[in-house]
Write a protein that holds these residues in place. Structure first.
Motif, PDB file in Angstrom:
ATOM      1  N   VAL A  35       5.943   5.381   2.350  1.00 16.08           N
ATOM      2  CA  VAL A  35       5.199   3.928   2.123  1.00 16.08           C
ATOM      3  C   VAL A  35       3.458   4.486   1.643  1.00 16.08           C
ATOM      4  O   VAL A  35       3.300   4.369   0.859  1.00 16.08           O
ATOM      5  CB  VAL A  35       5.457   2.634   2.612  1.00 16.08           C
ATOM      6  CG1 VAL A  35       3.663   1.810   2.592  1.00 16.08           C
ATOM      7  CG2 VAL A  35       6.042   2.096   2.827  1.00 16.08           C
ATOM      8  N   VAL A  36       3.343   5.415   2.382  1.00 17.88           N
ATOM      9  CA  VAL A  36       1.999   5.420   2.442  1.00 17.88           C
ATOM     10  C   VAL A  36       1.625   6.374   1.117  1.00 17.88           C
ATOM     11  O   VAL A  36       0.503   6.507   0.462  1.00 17.88           O
ATOM     12  CB  VAL A  36       0.934   6.645   3.632  1.00 17.88           C
ATOM     13  CG1 VAL A  36       0.054   7.288   3.277  1.00 17.88           C
ATOM     14  CG2 VAL A  36       1.568   5.323   4.789  1.00 17.88           C
ATOM     15  N   ARG A  80      -2.011  -0.804   7.868  1.00 17.68           N
ATOM     16  CA  ARG A  80      -2.828  -1.154   7.371  1.00 17.68           C
ATOM     17  C   ARG A  80      -4.676   0.386   7.816  1.00 17.68           C
ATOM     18  O   ARG A  80      -5.346   0.852   6.822  1.00 17.68           O
ATOM     19  CB  ARG A  80      -3.454  -2.729   7.696  1.00 17.68           C
ATOM     20  CG  ARG A  80      -3.326  -2.914   7.162  1.00 17.68           C
ATOM     21  CD  ARG A  80      -4.335  -4.656   7.414  1.00 17.68           C
ATOM     22  NE  ARG A  80      -4.292  -4.805   8.722  1.00 17.68           N
ATOM     23  CZ  ARG A  80      -3.385  -6.136   9.115  1.00 17.68           C
ATOM     24  NH1 ARG A  80      -2.876  -6.471   8.231  1.00 17.68           N
ATOM     25  NH2 ARG A  80      -3.953  -5.900  10.173  1.00 17.68           N
ATOM     26  N   ASP A  81      -3.974   0.854   8.993  1.00 16.42           N
ATOM     27  CA  ASP A  81      -4.988   1.930   9.587  1.00 16.42           C
ATOM     28  C   ASP A  81      -4.237   3.055   8.786  1.00 16.42           C
ATOM     29  O   ASP A  81      -5.468   3.518   8.038  1.00 16.42           O
ATOM     30  CB  ASP A  81      -4.369   2.375  10.747  1.00 16.42           C
ATOM     31  CG  ASP A  81      -4.977   0.411  12.198  1.00 16.42           C
ATOM     32  OD1 ASP A  81      -6.148  -0.054  11.242  1.00 16.42           O
ATOM     33  OD2 ASP A  81      -4.715   0.405  12.915  1.00 16.42           O
ATOM     34  N   ARG A  82      -2.518   3.334   9.081  1.00 16.94           N
ATOM     35  CA  ARG A  82      -2.724   4.163   8.240  1.00 16.94           C
ATOM     36  C   ARG A  82      -2.775   4.384   6.199  1.00 16.94           C
ATOM     37  O   ARG A  82      -3.234   5.820   6.324  1.00 16.94           O
ATOM     38  CB  ARG A  82      -0.689   4.736   8.186  1.00 16.94           C
ATOM     39  CG  ARG A  82      -0.491   5.259   9.558  1.00 16.94           C
ATOM     40  CD  ARG A  82      -0.080   6.762   9.707  1.00 16.94           C
ATOM     41  NE  ARG A  82       1.062   6.604   9.243  1.00 16.94           N
ATOM     42  CZ  ARG A  82       1.709   7.649   9.064  1.00 16.94           C
ATOM     43  NH1 ARG A  82       2.239   6.973  10.271  1.00 16.94           N
ATOM     44  NH2 ARG A  82       2.414   8.147   7.882  1.00 16.94           N
ATOM     45  N   ALA A 129      -5.800   2.766   5.240  1.00 16.96           N
ATOM     46  CA  ALA A 129      -6.888   2.556   4.577  1.00 16.96           C
ATOM     47  C   ALA A 129      -7.768   4.381   5.256  1.00 16.96           C
ATOM     48  O   ALA A 129      -8.130   4.984   4.063  1.00 16.96           O
ATOM     49  CB  ALA A 129      -7.913   2.817   6.058  1.00 16.96           C
ATOM     50  N   ILE A 130      -6.500   5.006   6.304  1.00 17.66           N
ATOM     51  CA  ILE A 130      -6.991   6.501   6.076  1.00 17.66           C
ATOM     52  C   ILE A 130      -5.914   7.177   5.054  1.00 17.66           C
ATOM     53  O   ILE A 130      -6.749   8.911   4.415  1.00 17.66           O
ATOM     54  CB  ILE A 130      -6.315   7.272   7.390  1.00 17.66           C
ATOM     55  CG1 ILE A 130      -7.138   6.532   8.442  1.00 17.66           C
ATOM     56  CG2 ILE A 130      -6.841   9.011   7.110  1.00 17.66           C
ATOM     57  CD1 ILE A 130      -6.615   6.747   9.602  1.00 17.66           C
ATOM     58  N   ALA A 131      -5.359   7.293   4.600  1.00 13.95           N
ATOM     59  CA  ALA A 131      -5.123   7.710   3.272  1.00 13.95           C
ATOM     60  C   ALA A 131      -5.734   7.792   1.781  1.00 13.95           C
ATOM     61  O   ALA A 131      -5.473   8.884   1.030  1.00 13.95           O
ATOM     62  CB  ALA A 131      -3.226   7.585   3.261  1.00 13.95           C
ATOM     63  N   VAL A 132      -5.859   6.234   1.417  1.00 12.51           N
ATOM     64  CA  VAL A 132      -6.330   6.737   0.778  1.00 12.51           C
ATOM     65  C   VAL A 132      -8.334   6.997   0.267  1.00 12.51           C
ATOM     66  O   VAL A 132      -8.030   6.686  -0.476  1.00 12.51           O
ATOM     67  CB  VAL A 132      -6.583   4.509   0.110  1.00 12.51           C
ATOM     68  CG1 VAL A 132      -4.465   4.424  -0.013  1.00 12.51           C
ATOM     69  CG2 VAL A 132      -6.796   3.994   0.941  1.00 12.51           C
ATOM     70  N   GLY A 167      -9.700  -5.459   0.284  1.00 15.62           N
ATOM     71  CA  GLY A 167      -8.484  -6.696   1.552  1.00 15.62           C
ATOM     72  C   GLY A 167      -7.345  -5.605   2.100  1.00 15.62           C
ATOM     73  O   GLY A 167      -7.553  -4.891   1.842  1.00 15.62           O
ATOM     74  N   PRO A 168      -6.566  -5.985   2.968  1.00 16.99           N
ATOM     75  CA  PRO A 168      -5.880  -5.106   3.877  1.00 16.99           C
ATOM     76  C   PRO A 168      -4.615  -4.588   2.638  1.00 16.99           C
ATOM     77  O   PRO A 168      -4.190  -5.255   1.723  1.00 16.99           O
ATOM     78  CB  PRO A 168      -5.351  -5.783   4.580  1.00 16.99           C
ATOM     79  CG  PRO A 168      -5.220  -7.578   4.940  1.00 16.99           C
ATOM     80  CD  PRO A 168      -6.675  -7.490   3.566  1.00 16.99           C
ATOM     81  N   LEU A 169      -4.190  -3.492   2.277  1.00 19.82           N
ATOM     82  CA  LEU A 169      -3.018  -2.928   1.455  1.00 19.82           C
ATOM     83  C   LEU A 169      -1.523  -3.828   2.600  1.00 19.82           C
ATOM     84  O   LEU A 169      -0.942  -3.941   1.273  1.00 19.82           O
ATOM     85  CB  LEU A 169      -2.899  -1.413   1.543  1.00 19.82           C
ATOM     86  CG  LEU A 169      -4.102  -0.940   0.906  1.00 19.82           C
ATOM     87  CD1 LEU A 169      -4.713   0.399   0.848  1.00 19.82           C
ATOM     88  CD2 LEU A 169      -4.663  -1.795  -0.838  1.00 19.82           C
ATOM     89  N   ALA A 170      -1.712  -3.785   3.662  1.00 19.69           N
ATOM     90  CA  ALA A 170      -0.606  -4.317   4.165  1.00 19.69           C
ATOM     91  C   ALA A 170      -1.011  -5.439   4.973  1.00 19.69           C
ATOM     92  O   ALA A 170      -1.546  -5.490   5.590  1.00 19.69           O
ATOM     93  CB  ALA A 170      -0.393  -3.210   5.000  1.00 19.69           C
ATOM     94  N   ARG A 171       0.344  -6.159   4.478  1.00 14.09           N
ATOM     95  CA  ARG A 171      -0.015  -7.705   5.288  1.00 14.09           C
ATOM     96  C   ARG A 171       1.938  -7.739   6.196  1.00 14.09           C
ATOM     97  O   ARG A 171       2.326  -7.901   5.436  1.00 14.09           O
ATOM     98  CB  ARG A 171      -0.124  -8.551   4.389  1.00 14.09           C
ATOM     99  CG  ARG A 171      -1.457  -8.318   4.128  1.00 14.09           C
ATOM    100  CD  ARG A 171      -2.079  -9.894   2.989  1.00 14.09           C
ATOM    101  NE  ARG A 171      -2.953  -9.777   2.183  1.00 14.09           N
ATOM    102  CZ  ARG A 171      -4.168 -10.749   2.687  1.00 14.09           C
ATOM    103  NH1 ARG A 171      -4.517 -11.233   4.122  1.00 14.09           N
ATOM    104  NH2 ARG A 171      -5.372 -10.437   2.363  1.00 14.09           N
TER     105      ARG A 171
END
Length: 166
Positions: free
Chosen positions: A33-34, A64-66, A68-71, A77-81
């Protein structure tokens, strides 16, 4: 770590395609997914055009944390919900657009307090002689957190199935 063929298939889907990633813990779902999100952003999609849905709030927070670091770019807003959070966002947006009162989201602890208040009222009524529960299901059992949790789950299932009090 290099992607396996199944992970590469997910990452290489066309930008307009959506996909479902399933697997056991440790099978590489998050890695796939990342990598997919990274590929979508590299293909020119804006962060607000990307959404990853997860089954739980905890999974969304971790992802979301993974992400944020990867992109490595700021996102609006958050990429994951979680699915529930996304559904709430849709309902809220509809209410705002229609000029209606915004829905109020009840958290698990909010629901638990409401159920506890109702059960406390039943216990008071029972002390005055009104009995709604079977005798084997005494007030001390109904006062436990476990009972409230099971009752909340039961009521949610009834709502899902369209079972009304009548």
């Amino acid at each position: 770590m290099p992607l396996d063929p199944a992970q590469r298939a997910v990452v290489e889907l066309a930008p307009q395609a959506s996909g479902v990633v399933v697997g056991t813990p440790g099978s590489g779902k998050t890695t796939a997914v990342v990598a997919r999100v990274r590929a979508l952003l590299a293909a020119g999609l804006a962060p607000e055009e990307v959404l990853v849905l997860t089954p739980t709030r905890q999974a969304a927070t971790a992802l979301r944390d993974r992400l944020a670091i990867a992109v490595g770019v700021a996102t609006p807003g958050p990429l994951a919900r979680s699915v529930a959070a996304f559904a709430y966002q849709l309902v809220r947006a509809h209410a705002v657009h229609a000029g209606l009162d915004q829905p109020q989201l009840l958290t698990g602890p909010d629901e638990d307090r409401i159920v506890q208040d109702l059960l406390d009222g039943d216990a008071e009524d029972e002390a005055k002689g009104a009995r709604r529960w079977p005798t084997w299901l005494g007030a001390e059992i109904r006062a436990t957190r476990g009972f409230r949790t099971e009752l909340r789950a039961f009521l949610a299932e009834c709502t899902t199935l369209g079972i009304t009090p009548a």
